[in-house]
Write a protein that holds these residues in place. Structure first.
Motif, PDB file in Angstrom:
ATOM      1  N   UNK A 149     -59.651 -31.646  13.357  1.00 24.39           N
ATOM      2  CA  UNK A 149     -59.264 -30.537  14.219  1.00 24.39           C
ATOM      3  C   UNK A 149     -57.897 -29.981  13.852  1.00 24.39           C
ATOM      4  N   UNK A 150     -57.003 -30.834  13.355  1.00 30.89           N
ATOM      5  CA  UNK A 150     -55.642 -30.401  13.084  1.00 30.89           C
ATOM      6  C   UNK A 150     -55.001 -31.228  11.970  1.00 30.89           C
ATOM      7  N   UNK A 158     -46.483 -41.779  16.625  1.00 33.11           N
ATOM      8  CA  UNK A 158     -47.779 -41.380  16.069  1.00 33.11           C
ATOM      9  C   UNK A 158     -47.566 -40.167  15.181  1.00 33.11           C
ATOM     10  N   UNK A 159     -48.583 -39.862  14.369  1.00 29.95           N
ATOM     11  CA  UNK A 159     -48.492 -38.718  13.476  1.00 29.95           C
ATOM     12  C   UNK A 159     -47.848 -39.020  12.144  1.00 29.95           C
ATOM     13  N   UNK A 160     -47.370 -40.255  11.952  1.00 28.83           N
ATOM     14  CA  UNK A 160     -46.704 -40.638  10.710  1.00 28.83           C
ATOM     15  C   UNK A 160     -46.991 -42.109  10.448  1.00 28.83           C
ATOM     16  N   UNK A 161     -47.760 -42.395   9.418  1.00 28.59           N
ATOM     17  CA  UNK A 161     -48.046 -43.793   9.078  1.00 28.59           C
ATOM     18  C   UNK A 161     -46.772 -44.460   8.568  1.00 28.59           C
ATOM     19  N   UNK A 214     -45.323 -21.768  10.557  1.00 32.92           N
ATOM     20  CA  UNK A 214     -46.381 -22.531   9.911  1.00 32.92           C
ATOM     21  C   UNK A 214     -47.487 -22.968  10.854  1.00 32.92           C
ATOM     22  N   UNK A 215     -47.259 -22.966  12.127  1.00 32.91           N
ATOM     23  CA  UNK A 215     -48.186 -23.599  13.053  1.00 32.91           C
ATOM     24  C   UNK A 215     -49.579 -22.982  13.082  1.00 32.91           C
ATOM     25  N   UNK A 216     -49.704 -21.752  12.719  1.00 31.66           N
ATOM     26  CA  UNK A 216     -51.022 -21.125  12.730  1.00 31.66           C
ATOM     27  C   UNK A 216     -51.893 -21.579  11.563  1.00 31.66           C
ATOM     28  N   UNK A 269     -57.977 -23.664   7.254  1.00 37.85           N
ATOM     29  CA  UNK A 269     -57.431 -24.923   7.737  1.00 37.85           C
ATOM     30  C   UNK A 269     -56.322 -25.491   6.883  1.00 37.85           C
ATOM     31  N   UNK A 270     -55.663 -24.648   6.098  1.00 40.65           N
ATOM     32  CA  UNK A 270     -54.567 -25.106   5.245  1.00 40.65           C
ATOM     33  C   UNK A 270     -53.229 -24.621   5.777  1.00 40.65           C
ATOM     34  N   UNK A 271     -52.245 -25.467   5.648  1.00 44.34           N
ATOM     35  CA  UNK A 271     -50.855 -25.106   5.892  1.00 44.34           C
ATOM     36  C   UNK A 271     -50.270 -24.911   4.496  1.00 44.34           C
ATOM     37  N   UNK A 272     -50.031 -23.681   4.106  1.00 41.74           N
ATOM     38  CA  UNK A 272     -49.672 -23.345   2.728  1.00 41.74           C
ATOM     39  C   UNK A 272     -48.291 -23.852   2.331  1.00 41.74           C
ATOM     40  N   UNK A 273     -48.087 -24.129   1.031  1.00 50.89           N
ATOM     41  CA  UNK A 273     -46.799 -24.635   0.551  1.00 50.89           C
ATOM     42  C   UNK A 273     -45.612 -23.726   0.871  1.00 50.89           C
TER      43      UNK A 273
END
Length: 111
Positions: A25-26, A41-44, A58-60, A65-69
């Motif tokens: 989903x995200x 959470x959110x970071x191993x 960047x949030x959109x 479904x990619x967050x571009x470089x």
């Protein structure tokens, strides 16, 4: 601060295409680095690379479904030692003791 933790094997693809939700989903983001206060959470804890994201723009993400470089603010090698990584090239991204990149200075990471 928004940070995505990843592993060396994924770094070349991330530099080229960006972060992907990979059918989820995200895209998981954390408010800091492994071991920082409040990062539960959110970071191993064993991730090897941290990608700092340039906030609200960047949030959109994009329709695929990619967050571009272009939304990456900075990247940091976490293991075996912490050091800044270049976002401008992908040479040397696969190496046993970490990449051999030009440094962009840690001060930008701490903003």
């Amino acid at each position: 601060m928004l940070v995505h933790g990843t592993f060396w094997q994924h770094w070349p693809s991330i530099l080229l295409r960006g972060l992907s939700c990979r059918g989820r989903t995200h895209i998981h983001l954390a408010p800091g680095l492994p071991g920082d206060p409040g990062v539960i959470s959110g970071m191993r804890p064993n991730c090897e690379v941290a990608v700092f994201i340039n906030g609200p723009l960047a949030l959109a993400g994009n329709a695929d479904g990619f967050l571009l470089p272009k939304y990456f603010k900075e990247a940091l090698q976490l293991r075996p030692t912490r050091k800044p990584l270049s976002l401008s090239d992908n040479e040397g991204t696969e190496c046993q003791s970490g990449p051999r990149h030009t440094s962009r200075g840690r001060t930008m990471i701490q903003q």
